[in-house]
Scaffold this motif. Structure first.
Motif, PDB file in Angstrom:
ATOM      1  N   ARG A 243      19.345 -23.810 -14.167  1.00 50.88           N
ATOM      2  CA  ARG A 243      18.816 -24.656 -14.922  1.00 50.88           C
ATOM      3  C   ARG A 243      19.053 -26.170 -15.162  1.00 50.88           C
TER       4      ARG A 243
ATOM      5  N   LYS B 152      18.311 -29.622 -17.981  1.00 48.75           N
ATOM      6  CA  LYS B 152      18.192 -29.620 -19.004  1.00 48.75           C
ATOM      7  C   LYS B 152      16.604 -30.091 -19.298  1.00 48.75           C
TER       8      LYS B 152
ATOM      9  N   ALA C 108      14.961 -26.276 -19.520  1.00 52.65           N
ATOM     10  CA  ALA C 108      15.980 -25.517 -20.120  1.00 52.65           C
ATOM     11  C   ALA C 108      15.337 -24.296 -21.012  1.00 52.65           C
ATOM     12  N   ARG C 109      14.199 -24.435 -21.674  1.00 51.60           N
ATOM     13  CA  ARG C 109      13.605 -23.578 -22.178  1.00 51.60           C
ATOM     14  C   ARG C 109      12.715 -22.566 -21.189  1.00 51.60           C
TER      15      ARG C 109
ATOM     16  N   ASP D 205      11.931 -28.537 -22.251  1.00 49.47           N
ATOM     17  CA  ASP D 205      13.241 -28.827 -22.464  1.00 49.47           C
ATOM     18  C   ASP D 205      13.434 -28.000 -23.761  1.00 49.47           C
ATOM     19  N   ALA D 206      14.760 -28.135 -24.217  1.00 49.10           N
ATOM     20  CA  ALA D 206      15.045 -27.402 -25.325  1.00 49.10           C
ATOM     21  C   ALA D 206      14.267 -27.799 -26.847  1.00 49.10           C
ATOM     22  N   VAL D 207      13.504 -28.798 -26.783  1.00 48.01           N
ATOM     23  CA  VAL D 207      12.670 -29.081 -27.946  1.00 48.01           C
ATOM     24  C   VAL D 207      11.193 -29.098 -27.559  1.00 48.01           C
TER      25      VAL D 207
END
Length: 322
Positions: free
Chosen positions: A271, A273, A276-277, A299-301
């Protein structure tokens, strides 16, 4: 008119009739690149690349804003790049309410760009045609019979992928059904269908999966598959596809004839960034002595962008540095 001298999705070799020669084709300098290779104010999804002497035509789904359920948020878009550093002429190819461009193929004297209506229901497979990769026709619906297949119980059809094999045009597509998971929860699962035609107008099709899908629910994908990519590797064909919807990742399958496919299991990636999701919607093309994949990452957001990977064999992949 410029016609790509590289294979379209690894399938058809075409000659250059004007412009650069095959020997002068563009080649990426990977030392200059890092992931994600492209991010904009929009969410970028479902990439498809056609390499020509004038550059890499990057088609994609543009999600403008965050209102996923609105047709006004979605278009099929295109940008041109020569190096995956600078992107020019980013514009919408379709009207609003369309998404998920597949492989651009050259078929009976013109280019075909497949995609779908989205997110309005019922969804419909469409294509636009172009003599020169610049002026595209209005969408034309095709393969409506895929919606009423007995295994496609939600009558949903998305994610068209076109492959040219001699005088046969293959279309792989996704249908959907509801399944119950181990906890008794109802999930929507995506399933892979397959049809062929010899009709230049794409009006008459033979569905090769009338009673059951090619691929679908499995232990590693309890909610099915989507966004497939097929390319020739030696004597066989390789399919890389998004496996799973909630916990999406990539998986491999192989075939000797484009009709019977043998799953090879998940394709594990480290993974970064920008992914990431989750990650998915792969597209692959040949670049010199190796394969290149462009991949959608979230990504995470929840922001989606594009990154690149390379492979010597189409099965083992390395991400570019972040």
């Amino acid at each position: 008119m410029k016609i790509p001298c590289s294979a379209l999705a690894g399938v058809v070799l075409l000659a250059v009739t004007s412009g650069l020669s095959c020997a002068e084709e563009l080649h990426l300098n990977f030392a200059l690149l890092h992931n994600p290779v492209w991010a904009t104010a929009d969410n970028l999804r479902d990439p498809s690349v056609l390499k020509t002497p004038e550059g890499y035509h990057l088609f994609y789904s543009r999600l403008a804003g965050k209102t996923w359920a609105s047709p006004g948020s979605w278009t099929v878009a295109e940008a041109l790049t020569q190096d995956f550093v600078h992107f020019e002429g980013d514009h919408d190819v379709s009207a609003k309410g369309y998404a998920s461009p597949g492989d651009v193929v050259f078929w009976h004297g013109r280019y075909l760009l497949p995609y779908q209506t989205y997110p309005s229901t019922p969804t419909q497979l469409c294509f636009s045609e172009s003599p020169d990769l610049h002026a595209w026709s209005a969408p034309k619906a095709f393969l409506p019979e895929a919606r009423t297949l007995p295994w496609n119980t939600l009558q949903r059809v998305i994610d068209p992928t076109l492959i040219v094999e001699g005088d046969t045009l293959h279309c792989y597509f996704i249908g959907s059904t509801n399944v119950t998971d181990a906890a008794g929860k109802t999930l929507r699962a995506n399933l892979l269908g397959h049809a062929i035609t010899h009709d230049p107008k794409l009006e008459h099709w033979e569905i090769l999966t009338p009673d059951a899908p090619l691929l679908g629910v499995s232990a590693s994908a309890p909610d099915g598959v989507e966004n497939i990519m097929i390319f020739r590797t030696g004597k066989d064909w390789t399919m890389i596809y998004s496996e799973g919807l909630v916990n999406q990742h990539l998986a491999l399958a192989v075939s000797s004839d484009l009709r019977a496919w043998q799953p090879q299991g998940p394709l594990e990636l480290p993974r970064q960034k920008w992914m990431a999701r989750k990650y998915g919607a792969p597209f692959v093309w040949r670049e010199g002595g190796q394969w290149v994949m462009i991949l959608m990452g979230e990504d995470a957001v929840g922001k989606t962008t594009f990154g690149l990977l390379t492979s010597p064999d189409g099965k083992h992949w390395t991400l570019l540095p972040e």
